[in-house]
Scaffold this motif. Structure first.
Motif, short mmCIF file in Angstrom:
data_model
loop_
_atom_site.label_atom_id
_atom_site.label_comp_id
_atom_site.label_asym_id
_atom_site.label_seq_id
_atom_site.Cartn_x
_atom_site.Cartn_y
_atom_site.Cartn_z
N ILE A 28 75.49 91.10 99.09
CA ILE A 28 74.58 89.97 98.98
C ILE A 28 73.39 90.21 99.90
N ARG A 29 72.29 89.56 99.59
CA ARG A 29 71.10 89.65 100.44
C ARG A 29 70.75 88.25 100.91
N PHE A 30 70.27 88.18 102.13
CA PHE A 30 69.88 86.90 102.70
C PHE A 30 68.76 87.12 103.71
N ALA A 31 68.04 86.04 104.00
CA ALA A 31 66.92 86.12 104.94
C ALA A 31 67.41 85.89 106.36
N GLN A 32 66.82 86.60 107.30
CA GLN A 32 67.09 86.40 108.71
C GLN A 32 65.74 86.32 109.41
N SER A 33 65.53 85.24 110.16
CA SER A 33 64.25 85.08 110.84
C SER A 33 64.11 86.13 111.94
N VAL A 34 62.87 86.52 112.20
CA VAL A 34 62.57 87.52 113.23
C VAL A 34 61.86 86.80 114.36
N LYS A 35 62.46 86.83 115.53
CA LYS A 35 61.89 86.19 116.70
C LYS A 35 60.69 87.00 117.19
N THR A 36 59.59 86.32 117.46
CA THR A 36 58.38 87.02 117.90
C THR A 36 58.14 86.85 119.40
N GLY A 37 59.06 86.23 120.09
CA GLY A 37 58.92 86.05 121.53
C GLY A 37 59.66 84.81 121.98
N ASP A 38 59.54 84.50 123.25
CA ASP A 38 60.19 83.34 123.84
C ASP A 38 59.15 82.42 124.46
N MET A 39 59.43 81.15 124.43
CA MET A 39 58.65 80.18 125.18
C MET A 39 59.63 79.59 126.20
N ASP A 40 59.47 79.96 127.45
CA ASP A 40 60.42 79.53 128.46
C ASP A 40 59.97 78.25 129.16
N LEU A 41 60.80 77.76 130.04
CA LEU A 41 60.53 76.51 130.74
C LEU A 41 59.24 76.58 131.55
N LEU A 42 58.99 77.71 132.18
CA LEU A 42 57.77 77.87 132.97
C LEU A 42 56.52 77.68 132.10
#
Length: 157
Positions: A21-35
């Motif tokens: 089967i094929r399915f979509a997986q999101s690709v993270k482009t970075g983090d937005m942290d608490l700071l």
């Protein structure tokens, strides 16, 4: 900006038959942290970065306290946090006890604005696979037994 995704392939059994089967997986482009959140919030509001951090730390403590009391914690348009349980079923006639509970998790239900934003998101495929682009697997030829290394197949890498 669009949210990137890649197409993943996995083997699963459907009606006892192995299929891909094929399915979509999101690709993270970075983090937005608490700071970064504190810094950006202080720049667009009249609240200092330290005050923002203090409020978010206090909010975290209050959410933890509410969840420990078994309460659902609603944060307006941000959403709602609650505890969900995963457990092993007890058959009819068996007693269900706390030992049947495998784990507790925190479940987040986003508010209306966040849900709407997800419905309106633009997508960008990275590795979309079409049926005509199926990788062709060459047939495996059995090894010949007229010399060569024992157990070697093919010509190597």
């Amino acid at each position: 900006m669009a949210v990137s995704f890649k197409v993943r392939e996995r083997k699963v059994k459907i009606n006892g038959k192995a299929v891909k089967i094929r399915f979509a997986q999101s690709v993270k482009t970075g983090d937005m942290d608490l700071l970064e959140i504190c810094d950006l919030t202080s720049k667009i509001s009249a609240v200092s970065e330290g005050d923002v951090r203090s409020v978010l730390n206090t909010l975290t403590d209050l959410i933890i306290g509410g969840l420990r009391q078994g309460r659902s914690v609603a944060l307006g348009e941000l959403g709602r946090f609650r505890i969900s349980l995963s457990s092993k079923a007890a058959l009819e006639g068996e007693t269900f006890t706390a030992e049947n509970i495998r784990r507790a998790r925190v479940t987040f239900y986003p508010g209306g604005e966040i849900r709407r934003a997800c419905r309106e998101i633009r997508l960008k495929g990275i590795n979309q696979i079409r049926p005509e682009e199926q990788p062709v697997t060459p047939p495996v030829t059995p090894p010949s037994h007229d010399g060569g290394a024992e157990g070697s197949i093919g010509e190597g890498l």
